[in-house]
Scaffold this motif. Structure first.
Motif, mmCIF file in Angstrom:
data_model
loop_
_atom_site.group_PDB
_atom_site.id
_atom_site.type_symbol
_atom_site.label_atom_id
_atom_site.label_comp_id
_atom_site.label_asym_id
_atom_site.label_seq_id
_atom_site.Cartn_x
_atom_site.Cartn_y
_atom_site.Cartn_z
ATOM 1 N N MET A 51 45.843 25.599 33.866
ATOM 2 C CA MET A 51 45.879 27.068 33.943
ATOM 3 C C MET A 51 47.175 27.531 34.608
ATOM 4 N N LYS A 52 47.785 28.564 34.102
ATOM 5 C CA LYS A 52 48.959 29.120 34.744
ATOM 6 C C LYS A 52 48.565 29.752 36.061
ATOM 7 N N SER A 53 49.507 29.747 37.005
ATOM 8 C CA SER A 53 49.219 30.397 38.286
ATOM 9 C C SER A 53 49.127 31.888 38.081
ATOM 10 N N LEU A 54 48.472 32.559 39.042
ATOM 11 C CA LEU A 54 48.294 34.001 38.915
ATOM 12 C C LEU A 54 49.630 34.721 38.922
ATOM 13 N N SER A 55 50.579 34.184 39.681
ATOM 14 C CA SER A 55 51.870 34.864 39.803
ATOM 15 C C SER A 55 52.695 34.800 38.525
ATOM 16 N N ASP B 252 40.152 30.801 40.713
ATOM 17 C CA ASP B 252 41.243 31.307 39.865
ATOM 18 C C ASP B 252 40.717 31.938 38.583
ATOM 19 N N ASN B 253 39.733 31.314 37.965
ATOM 20 C CA ASN B 253 39.166 31.867 36.725
ATOM 21 C C ASN B 253 38.535 33.230 36.971
ATOM 22 N N ILE B 254 37.744 33.321 38.023
ATOM 23 C CA ILE B 254 37.061 34.573 38.327
ATOM 24 C C ILE B 254 38.070 35.663 38.684
ATOM 25 N N THR B 255 39.083 35.292 39.449
ATOM 26 C CA THR B 255 40.102 36.269 39.834
ATOM 27 C C THR B 255 40.809 36.833 38.608
ATOM 28 N N THR C 217 40.300 41.353 46.911
ATOM 29 C CA THR C 217 39.298 41.942 47.807
ATOM 30 C C THR C 217 38.055 42.343 47.037
ATOM 31 N N ASP C 218 38.244 42.882 45.851
ATOM 32 C CA ASP C 218 37.103 43.251 45.009
ATOM 33 C C ASP C 218 36.289 42.018 44.616
ATOM 34 N N VAL C 219 36.959 40.907 44.330
ATOM 35 C CA VAL C 219 36.262 39.675 43.986
ATOM 36 C C VAL C 219 35.271 39.303 45.081
ATOM 37 N N VAL C 220 35.745 39.297 46.323
ATOM 38 C CA VAL C 220 34.902 38.833 47.437
ATOM 39 C C VAL C 220 33.859 39.875 47.803
ATOM 40 N N SER C 221 34.262 41.134 47.885
ATOM 41 C CA SER C 221 33.302 42.163 48.302
ATOM 42 C C SER C 221 32.181 42.318 47.281
ATOM 43 N N SER D 293 36.413 25.755 48.371
ATOM 44 C CA SER D 293 37.330 25.114 47.428
ATOM 45 C C SER D 293 38.765 25.130 47.953
ATOM 46 N N ASP D 294 39.583 24.261 47.388
ATOM 47 C CA ASP D 294 41.003 24.235 47.752
ATOM 48 C C ASP D 294 41.670 25.560 47.410
ATOM 49 N N GLN D 295 41.260 26.165 46.296
ATOM 50 C CA GLN D 295 41.843 27.450 45.893
ATOM 51 C C GLN D 295 41.557 28.542 46.905
ATOM 52 N N ALA D 296 40.423 28.447 47.578
ATOM 53 C CA ALA D 296 40.014 29.490 48.522
ATOM 54 C C ALA D 296 40.893 29.549 49.755
ATOM 55 N N VAL D 297 41.526 28.431 50.111
ATOM 56 C CA VAL D 297 42.290 28.359 51.361
ATOM 57 C C VAL D 297 43.347 29.452 51.434
ATOM 58 N N SER D 298 44.040 29.695 50.336
ATOM 59 C CA SER D 298 45.119 30.688 50.332
ATOM 60 C C SER D 298 44.718 32.007 49.697
ATOM 61 N N THR D 299 43.452 32.139 49.321
ATOM 62 C CA THR D 299 43.034 33.355 48.605
ATOM 63 C C THR D 299 41.831 34.040 49.256
ATOM 64 N N THR D 300 40.668 33.481 49.104
ATOM 65 C CA THR D 300 39.432 34.207 49.446
ATOM 66 C C THR D 300 38.795 33.809 50.773
ATOM 67 N N ARG D 301 39.130 32.647 51.306
ATOM 68 C CA ARG D 301 38.434 32.177 52.510
ATOM 69 C C ARG D 301 38.583 33.144 53.679
ATOM 70 N N SER D 302 39.768 33.664 53.896
ATOM 71 C CA SER D 302 39.982 34.565 55.037
ATOM 72 C C SER D 302 39.166 35.844 54.899
ATOM 73 N N ILE D 303 38.985 36.320 53.654
ATOM 74 C CA ILE D 303 38.186 37.537 53.447
ATOM 75 C C ILE D 303 36.713 37.244 53.726
ATOM 76 N N VAL D 304 36.227 36.076 53.269
ATOM 77 C CA VAL D 304 34.857 35.666 53.568
ATOM 78 C C VAL D 304 34.635 35.636 55.075
ATOM 79 N N GLU D 305 35.575 35.096 55.814
ATOM 80 C CA GLU D 305 35.442 35.002 57.274
ATOM 81 C C GLU D 305 35.422 36.388 57.919
ATOM 82 N N LEU D 306 36.265 37.277 57.420
ATOM 83 C CA LEU D 306 36.268 38.646 57.944
ATOM 84 C C LEU D 306 34.912 39.318 57.749
#
Length: 328
Positions: free
Chosen positions: A1-5, A167-170, A181-185, A274-287
Protein backbone atom coordinates in the motif's frame (compact mmCIF):
# COMPACT_ATOMS: atom_id res chain seq x y z
CA UNK A 1 0.00 0.00 0.00
CA UNK A 2 1.24 3.50 -0.73
CA UNK A 3 1.83 5.71 2.28
CA UNK A 4 -0.81 8.26 3.12
CA UNK A 5 1.53 11.11 2.29
CA UNK A 6 2.07 9.86 -1.28
CA UNK A 7 -1.38 8.66 -2.12
CA UNK A 8 -2.42 11.47 -4.41
CA UNK A 9 -5.77 9.93 -5.25
CA UNK A 10 -6.80 9.83 -1.60
CA UNK A 11 -5.85 13.46 -1.13
CA UNK A 12 -7.69 14.46 -4.30
CA UNK A 13 -10.85 12.79 -3.02
CA UNK A 14 -10.38 14.44 0.38
CA UNK A 15 -10.07 17.91 -1.11
CA UNK A 16 -13.06 17.32 -3.37
CA UNK A 17 -15.20 16.16 -0.48
CA UNK A 18 -14.17 19.11 1.68
CA UNK A 19 -15.29 21.42 -1.10
CA UNK A 20 -18.67 19.69 -1.11
CA UNK A 21 -18.89 20.11 2.66
CA UNK A 22 -18.06 23.79 2.40
CA UNK A 23 -20.95 24.25 -0.03
CA UNK A 24 -23.43 22.33 2.11
CA UNK A 25 -26.78 24.02 2.56
CA UNK A 26 -27.68 22.28 5.81
CA UNK A 27 -28.89 24.35 8.75
CA UNK A 28 -29.96 23.67 12.34
CA UNK A 29 -33.36 25.35 11.89
CA UNK A 30 -34.36 23.87 8.53
CA UNK A 31 -37.73 22.58 9.80
CA UNK A 32 -38.46 25.27 12.39
CA UNK A 33 -41.49 26.46 10.43
CA UNK A 34 -42.46 23.46 8.30
CA UNK A 35 -42.24 20.84 11.07
CA UNK A 36 -41.67 22.59 14.42
CA UNK A 37 -42.27 19.48 16.54
CA UNK A 38 -39.83 17.31 14.62
CA UNK A 39 -37.23 16.90 17.35
CA UNK A 40 -39.71 15.94 20.03
CA UNK A 41 -41.42 13.45 17.69
CA UNK A 42 -38.15 11.71 16.84
CA UNK A 43 -36.94 11.76 20.46
CA UNK A 44 -40.13 10.09 21.66
CA UNK A 45 -39.85 7.28 19.12
CA UNK A 46 -36.14 6.69 19.81
CA UNK A 47 -36.78 6.67 23.55
CA UNK A 48 -39.55 4.09 23.13
CA UNK A 49 -37.29 1.93 20.98
CA UNK A 50 -34.37 2.09 23.41
CA UNK A 51 -36.64 1.31 26.35
CA UNK A 52 -37.82 -1.79 24.49
CA UNK A 53 -34.29 -2.83 23.51
CA UNK A 54 -31.28 -0.93 24.83
CA UNK A 55 -29.13 -2.21 22.00
CA UNK A 56 -31.24 -0.25 19.52
CA UNK A 57 -29.35 2.95 20.33
CA UNK A 58 -26.17 1.48 18.86
CA UNK A 59 -28.08 0.08 15.89
CA UNK A 60 -29.56 3.46 14.95
CA UNK A 61 -26.20 5.17 15.33
CA UNK A 62 -24.60 2.55 13.09
CA UNK A 63 -27.29 3.04 10.42
CA UNK A 64 -26.41 6.72 10.12
CA UNK A 65 -22.69 5.87 9.87
CA UNK A 66 -23.24 3.19 7.23
CA UNK A 67 -25.52 5.51 5.29
CA UNK A 68 -23.16 8.47 5.14
CA UNK A 69 -20.10 6.49 4.02
CA UNK A 70 -21.91 5.26 0.89
CA UNK A 71 -23.37 7.82 -1.56
CA UNK A 72 -23.24 10.42 1.22
CA UNK A 73 -25.98 10.92 3.83
CA UNK A 74 -28.95 10.19 1.58
CA UNK A 75 -30.78 7.32 3.36
CA UNK A 76 -29.73 4.92 0.60
CA UNK A 77 -29.01 2.31 3.30
CA UNK A 78 -32.75 2.15 4.01
CA UNK A 79 -33.80 1.12 0.49
CA UNK A 80 -35.11 -2.42 0.08
CA UNK A 81 -34.01 -4.65 -2.78
CA UNK A 82 -31.69 -7.57 -3.42
CA UNK A 83 -29.13 -5.20 -4.93
CA UNK A 84 -29.40 -2.68 -2.10
CA UNK A 85 -26.94 -1.70 0.60
CA UNK A 86 -28.87 -3.73 3.16
CA UNK A 87 -27.63 -6.94 1.60
CA UNK A 88 -24.01 -5.79 1.19
CA UNK A 89 -21.53 -7.80 3.25
CA UNK A 90 -21.06 -5.18 6.01
CA UNK A 91 -24.85 -4.85 6.48
CA UNK A 92 -26.41 -8.19 5.63
CA UNK A 93 -27.90 -9.77 8.77
CA UNK A 94 -26.17 -7.13 10.92
CA UNK A 95 -27.64 -3.72 10.10
CA UNK A 96 -30.79 -3.30 12.15
CA UNK A 97 -33.28 -0.71 13.32
CA UNK A 98 -35.18 -0.38 10.06
CA UNK A 99 -38.53 -0.96 11.76
CA UNK A 100 -37.73 1.81 14.24
CA UNK A 101 -36.97 4.19 11.39
CA UNK A 102 -40.30 3.19 9.85
CA UNK A 103 -42.06 4.06 13.12
CA UNK A 104 -40.30 7.42 13.32
CA UNK A 105 -41.19 8.21 9.71
CA UNK A 106 -44.85 7.30 10.30
CA UNK A 107 -45.01 9.56 13.36
CA UNK A 108 -43.33 12.42 11.51
CA UNK A 109 -45.59 12.03 8.48
CA UNK A 110 -48.69 12.21 10.67
CA UNK A 111 -47.56 15.61 11.90
CA UNK A 112 -45.97 17.09 8.78
CA UNK A 113 -46.51 15.01 5.66
CA UNK A 114 -43.99 15.08 2.85
CA UNK A 115 -41.66 17.49 4.60
CA UNK A 116 -38.89 15.59 6.42
CA UNK A 117 -36.41 13.34 4.64
CA UNK A 118 -35.45 9.88 5.84
CA UNK A 119 -31.81 11.01 5.74
CA UNK A 120 -32.55 13.75 8.28
CA UNK A 121 -34.48 11.29 10.43
CA UNK A 122 -31.39 9.07 10.56
CA UNK A 123 -29.22 12.00 11.60
CA UNK A 124 -31.54 13.07 14.42
CA UNK A 125 -32.09 9.50 15.61
CA UNK A 126 -28.33 8.94 15.78
CA UNK A 127 -27.87 12.04 17.96
CA UNK A 128 -30.73 11.03 20.24
CA UNK A 129 -29.39 7.48 20.53
CA UNK A 130 -26.05 8.78 21.79
CA UNK A 131 -27.65 11.26 24.18
CA UNK A 132 -30.06 8.71 25.64
CA UNK A 133 -27.10 6.36 26.23
CA UNK A 134 -25.32 8.94 28.37
CA UNK A 135 -23.22 10.52 25.63
CA UNK A 136 -22.93 14.07 24.30
CA UNK A 137 -25.49 16.06 22.35
CA UNK A 138 -24.99 18.35 19.38
CA UNK A 139 -27.06 20.54 17.09
CA UNK A 140 -27.94 18.40 14.09
CA UNK A 141 -27.65 20.13 10.73
CA UNK A 142 -30.70 19.41 8.56
CA UNK A 143 -31.99 19.86 5.04
CA UNK A 144 -30.84 16.61 3.43
CA UNK A 145 -32.95 14.99 0.75
CA UNK A 146 -33.24 11.28 0.04
CA UNK A 147 -31.32 9.49 -2.69
CA UNK A 148 -32.94 7.57 -5.52
CA UNK A 149 -30.52 4.63 -5.73
CA UNK A 150 -28.65 2.33 -3.41
CA UNK A 151 -25.01 1.36 -3.93
CA UNK A 152 -24.27 -2.21 -2.89
CA UNK A 153 -20.85 -2.19 -4.52
CA UNK A 154 -19.95 0.98 -2.65
CA UNK A 155 -21.12 -0.47 0.64
CA UNK A 156 -18.90 -3.51 0.10
CA UNK A 157 -15.82 -1.42 -0.68
CA UNK A 158 -16.18 1.86 1.25
CA UNK A 159 -17.30 0.81 4.72
CA UNK A 160 -14.49 0.10 7.21
CA UNK A 161 -14.28 -3.57 8.17
CA UNK A 162 -13.54 -5.33 11.49
CA UNK A 163 -10.30 -6.88 10.20
CA UNK A 164 -8.70 -3.84 8.55
CA UNK A 165 -5.47 -2.15 9.67
CA UNK A 166 -5.25 1.51 10.60
CA UNK A 167 -3.93 2.65 7.21
CA UNK A 168 -6.82 1.06 5.31
CA UNK A 169 -9.45 2.56 7.58
CA UNK A 170 -7.78 5.97 7.51
CA UNK A 171 -7.86 5.97 3.71
CA UNK A 172 -11.58 5.19 3.73
CA UNK A 173 -12.20 8.07 6.13
CA UNK A 174 -10.07 10.41 4.03
CA UNK A 175 -12.06 9.46 0.95
CA UNK A 176 -15.15 11.05 2.51
CA UNK A 177 -13.37 14.07 3.98
CA UNK A 178 -12.69 12.82 7.50
CA UNK A 179 -9.34 12.88 9.27
CA UNK A 180 -7.37 10.85 11.81
CA UNK A 181 -9.15 12.41 14.80
CA UNK A 182 -12.46 11.45 13.23
CA UNK A 183 -11.23 7.87 12.82
CA UNK A 184 -10.54 7.50 16.54
CA UNK A 185 -13.43 9.55 17.91
CA UNK A 186 -16.07 7.85 15.73
CA UNK A 187 -14.60 4.44 16.56
CA UNK A 188 -15.49 5.35 20.13
CA UNK A 189 -19.11 4.67 19.20
CA UNK A 190 -18.18 1.06 19.90
CA UNK A 191 -18.50 1.90 23.57
CA UNK A 192 -22.10 0.80 22.98
CA UNK A 193 -23.37 -2.01 20.83
CA UNK A 194 -22.41 -5.58 20.14
CA UNK A 195 -20.36 -7.66 17.72
CA UNK A 196 -21.04 -11.10 16.27
CA UNK A 197 -18.66 -14.05 16.44
CA UNK A 198 -18.16 -13.69 12.69
CA UNK A 199 -16.38 -10.36 13.25
CA UNK A 200 -13.82 -11.52 15.82
CA UNK A 201 -13.81 -15.34 15.88
CA UNK A 202 -10.63 -15.37 13.79
CA UNK A 203 -8.77 -14.04 16.84
CA UNK A 204 -9.70 -16.98 19.09
CA UNK A 205 -8.59 -20.13 17.27
CA UNK A 206 -6.18 -21.24 14.62
CA UNK A 207 -7.28 -23.11 11.52
CA UNK A 208 -6.79 -26.55 13.08
CA UNK A 209 -9.38 -25.76 15.72
CA UNK A 210 -6.95 -25.88 18.64
CA UNK A 211 -6.68 -23.00 21.07
CA UNK A 212 -4.38 -20.37 19.66
CA UNK A 213 -5.59 -16.95 20.82
CA UNK A 214 -3.99 -13.81 19.52
CA UNK A 215 -2.32 -13.12 22.85
CA UNK A 216 -0.43 -10.07 21.57
CA UNK A 217 -3.62 -8.10 20.99
CA UNK A 218 -6.42 -9.71 23.01
CA UNK A 219 -6.46 -9.89 26.80
CA UNK A 220 -6.00 -13.53 27.80
CA UNK A 221 -8.64 -13.17 30.52
CA UNK A 222 -11.26 -12.56 27.84
CA UNK A 223 -10.30 -15.41 25.57
CA UNK A 224 -11.92 -18.33 27.38
CA UNK A 225 -15.25 -16.56 27.69
CA UNK A 226 -15.21 -15.61 24.02
CA UNK A 227 -14.21 -19.13 23.00
CA UNK A 228 -17.20 -20.50 24.90
CA UNK A 229 -19.46 -18.00 23.14
CA UNK A 230 -17.90 -18.65 19.73
CA UNK A 231 -16.72 -22.28 19.51
CA UNK A 232 -15.18 -23.64 16.31
CA UNK A 233 -18.00 -24.34 13.82
CA UNK A 234 -20.46 -22.69 16.22
CA UNK A 235 -23.14 -20.09 15.51
CA UNK A 236 -21.26 -17.15 13.98
CA UNK A 237 -24.25 -14.85 14.52
CA UNK A 238 -24.02 -14.95 18.32
CA UNK A 239 -23.11 -11.57 19.79
CA UNK A 240 -21.24 -10.08 22.72
CA UNK A 241 -20.95 -6.56 24.11
CA UNK A 242 -18.15 -4.54 22.57
CA UNK A 243 -17.50 -2.94 25.95
CA UNK A 244 -17.64 -5.40 28.84
CA UNK A 245 -17.05 -2.67 31.43
CA UNK A 246 -20.10 -0.50 30.83
CA UNK A 247 -22.60 -2.21 28.57
CA UNK A 248 -24.84 0.18 26.61
CA UNK A 249 -23.41 3.24 28.40
CA UNK A 250 -21.75 5.81 26.18
CA UNK A 251 -18.47 6.66 27.89
CA UNK A 252 -14.70 6.54 27.31
CA UNK A 253 -14.19 2.97 28.60
CA UNK A 254 -13.77 1.81 25.01
CA UNK A 255 -10.40 3.58 24.88
CA UNK A 256 -9.36 2.26 28.29
CA UNK A 257 -10.18 -1.20 26.98
CA UNK A 258 -7.86 -0.75 24.01
CA UNK A 259 -4.97 0.18 26.28
CA UNK A 260 -5.63 -2.98 28.30
CA UNK A 261 -5.87 -5.21 25.22
CA UNK A 262 -9.61 -5.64 25.57
CA UNK A 263 -10.73 -4.39 22.17
CA UNK A 264 -12.83 -7.22 20.82
CA UNK A 265 -12.67 -6.22 17.16
CA UNK A 266 -9.24 -6.49 15.58
CA UNK A 267 -9.68 -3.16 13.81
CA UNK A 268 -10.40 -1.49 17.14
CA UNK A 269 -7.38 -2.95 18.89
CA UNK A 270 -5.20 -1.95 15.94
CA UNK A 271 -5.88 1.69 16.89
CA UNK A 272 -3.64 1.19 19.92
CA UNK A 273 -1.58 -1.98 19.56
CA UNK A 274 -0.46 -2.09 15.94
CA UNK A 275 2.83 -0.74 14.63
CA UNK A 276 0.86 1.70 12.47
CA UNK A 277 -0.82 3.13 15.57
CA UNK A 278 2.46 4.29 17.13
CA UNK A 279 2.73 7.33 14.87
CA UNK A 280 -0.97 7.83 14.16
CA UNK A 281 -3.80 6.84 16.48
CA UNK A 282 -2.26 5.61 19.74
CA UNK A 283 -1.75 9.07 21.23
CA UNK A 284 -5.38 10.00 20.50
CA UNK A 285 -6.60 6.78 22.16
CA UNK A 286 -4.54 7.67 25.24
CA UNK A 287 -5.93 11.20 25.34
CA UNK A 288 -9.53 9.99 25.18
CA UNK A 289 -8.92 7.27 27.77
CA UNK A 290 -8.06 9.97 30.30
CA UNK A 291 -10.42 12.73 29.21
CA UNK A 292 -14.11 12.01 28.70
CA UNK A 293 -14.89 15.66 28.00
CA UNK A 294 -12.39 15.79 25.14
CA UNK A 295 -13.74 12.56 23.65
CA UNK A 296 -17.33 13.78 23.86
CA UNK A 297 -16.44 17.11 22.24
CA UNK A 298 -14.47 15.51 19.42
CA UNK A 299 -17.11 12.83 18.88
CA UNK A 300 -19.87 15.45 18.53
CA UNK A 301 -17.77 17.46 16.06
CA UNK A 302 -16.97 14.32 14.07
CA UNK A 303 -20.64 13.36 13.92
CA UNK A 304 -21.48 16.80 12.53
CA UNK A 305 -18.73 16.42 9.91
CA UNK A 306 -19.88 12.91 9.02
CA UNK A 307 -23.47 14.10 8.69
CA UNK A 308 -22.25 16.61 6.10
CA UNK A 309 -20.83 14.03 3.72
CA UNK A 310 -22.19 14.83 0.25
CA UNK A 311 -25.78 15.63 1.23
CA UNK A 312 -28.45 16.03 -1.43
CA UNK A 313 -30.06 19.45 -1.08
CA UNK A 314 -32.26 21.85 -2.99
CA UNK A 315 -34.07 20.00 -5.78
CA UNK A 316 -31.76 16.96 -5.80
CA UNK A 317 -33.22 13.61 -4.75
CA UNK A 318 -36.63 13.59 -3.11
CA UNK A 319 -38.48 13.39 0.20
CA UNK A 320 -39.44 9.73 0.39
CA UNK A 321 -42.93 8.89 1.61
CA UNK A 322 -41.69 5.45 2.64
CA UNK A 323 -38.04 5.19 3.67
CA UNK A 324 -37.74 1.72 2.12
CA UNK A 325 -38.66 2.68 -1.47
CA UNK A 326 -38.36 5.64 -3.79
CA UNK A 327 -41.55 7.52 -4.56
CA UNK A 328 -43.57 6.19 -7.48
Amino acid sequence: MKSLSTNGFAWFITISMLCLLANSQLTTNFYSNSCPNLFSIVRKQVLNAVKTETRMAASLLRLHFHDCFVNGCDASVLLDGSDGEKTALPNNNSARGFEVVDAIKTAVESSCSGIVSCADILAIAARDSVLLSGGPSWKVLLGRRDGLVANQTGANSMLPGPFEPVDNITLKFQAVGLNLTDVVSLSGAHTIGRASCATFGNRLFNFSGTNAPDSTLLDANMVSGLQNLCPVNGDSSRVTDLDWNSTDLFDNHYFQNLINGRGILESDQFLYSSDQAVSTTRSIVELYSNNTKLFFNDFANSMIKMGNIQPLTGSAGEIRKNCRVVNS
